[in-house]
Enzyme design. Structure first.
Site, PDB file in Angstrom:
ATOM      1  CE1 TYR A   1      -3.073   3.011   0.846  1.00  0.00           C
ATOM      2  CE2 TYR A   1      -1.880   3.202   2.913  1.00  0.00           C
ATOM      3  CZ  TYR A   1      -2.848   3.836   1.963  1.00  0.00           C
ATOM      4  OH  TYR A   1      -3.283   5.062   2.132  1.00  0.00           O
TER       5      TYR A   1
ATOM      6  CE  LYS B   1      -2.292   7.182  -1.474  1.00  0.00           C
ATOM      7  NZ  LYS B   1      -3.334   7.972  -2.217  1.00  0.00           N
TER       8      LYS B   1
ATOM      9  CD1 TRP C   1      -2.676   6.992  11.089  1.00  0.00           C
ATOM     10  CD2 TRP C   1      -3.302   7.074  13.456  1.00  0.00           C
ATOM     11  NE1 TRP C   1      -1.850   6.459  12.221  1.00  0.00           N
ATOM     12  CE2 TRP C   1      -2.065   6.505  13.419  1.00  0.00           C
ATOM     13  CE3 TRP C   1      -3.813   7.152  14.669  1.00  0.00           C
ATOM     14  CZ2 TRP C   1      -1.385   5.944  14.623  1.00  0.00           C
ATOM     15  CZ3 TRP C   1      -3.192   6.867  15.702  1.00  0.00           C
ATOM     16  CH2 TRP C   1      -1.955   6.075  15.692  1.00  0.00           C
TER      17      TRP C   1
END
Length: 290
Positions: free
Chosen positions: A124, A128, A149
């Site tokens: 992930y 990105k 978050w």
């Protein structure tokens, strides 16, 4: 009339952007994944047509699942942003692209600055980070905004998971050695709008920036705050046992430190920014009202 086009309008941040009241004379137009596949050049051409600025809020965010679905993660998080940036370059319009704290390995002492070296721990974060590089290569007029978050009253996120588990159980075990700033999607949306306003009146402060709520906590601290603020609603307050990351193994490794230095963002764009607890209280109130 300035036209702000948003991809990923069905996600947490995209949904919040669509809910915002735009400045007078502005139009915010959102496209969900079903309405526009951002990895499809034909769909991208439709997205940028008539846009004055593009916000890419679309992402593959299943951190653990990405370890098995590498191709899907890179398609959405890397290839698609590169294509969007190329289309924006062809039309001469800016792109605001949302990225993540997961581009860092979490080993730094103190908050990460935008120019600190990246070192993602999993697929992930790596996808990105590749998306960031492709955006930079294709389009000088870009803002890459890393955040951390993310949660909201809608969608799948830690806050809603804790509320569900708290209603079912009297005690939970939550990781206490990962630290960061829980950031409400609505606050990210407001920051994105503030940045877009500055760009459309001539700001040339392009580059990579950080945005998160003020203050830091751990996942354990966030869980404690959720139950403290929801005790009356839940009718109880579950006990939350702090555990180390090693006691909760996951397919993808997480950074232990996700603190982001937002000073350059505040200096360039002055977006609204709240303490994480204040934002959490508002989101919990919205969930209770649903």
């Amino acid at each position: 009339m300035p036209r702000l086009v948003v991809t990923g309008a069905g996600g947490q941040v995209g949904t919040e952007l669509a809910r915002l009241t735009p400045p007078p004379g502005w139009e915010i137009v959102g496209f969900t994944r079903a309405e526009a596949d951002i990895a499809d050049p034909a769909a991208i051409a439709r997205l940028v047509e008539g846009a004055d600025i593009l916000v890419n809020a679309a992402a593959y965010t299943a951190v653990d699942k990405a370890e098995e679905e590498r191709e899907a993660a890179y398609r959405i998080n890397a290839i698609a942003p590169g294509l969007l940036a190329g289309a924006c370059a062809a039309r001469g319009i800016p792109l605001i692209h949302i990225s993540t704290d997961y581009v860092f390995d979490g080993s730094r002492k103190g908050a990460y600055r935008p120019d600190d070296p990246v070192a993602p721990l999993g697929v992930y974060g790596a996808s990105k980070e590749e998306g960031e590089r492709l955006v930079r290569a294709a389009l000088p007029q870009h803002i890459i905004l890393r955040t951390s978050w993310v949660y909201a009253a809608h969608g799948r996120n830690f806050v809603k998971t804790m509320l569900r588990l708290g209603a079912e159980r009297d005690s939970l075990r939550v990781v206490a050695d990962q630290h960061g700033a829980p950031t409400a999607a609505g606050d990210i949306a407001a920051a994105l709008l503030a940045i877009a306003e500055k760009l459309l009146v001539g700001s040339t402060d392009y580059g990579t920036y950080h945005y998160s709520a003020a203050g830091l906590t751990s996942w354990h601290g966030l869980a404690e705050a959720i139950f403290e603020l929801s005790e009356t609603h839940l009718g109880k307050r579950p006990a939350v046992e702090p555990i180390p990351t090693s006691a909760y193994p996951t397919p993808a490794r997480r950074p232990l430190n996700s603190a982001l230095d937002c000073s350059s963002t505040m200096a360039a764009f002055a977006p609204p920014r709240r303490d994480w607890r204040a934002a959490l209280a508002d989101v919990l109130a919205e969930i209770r009202a649903q």
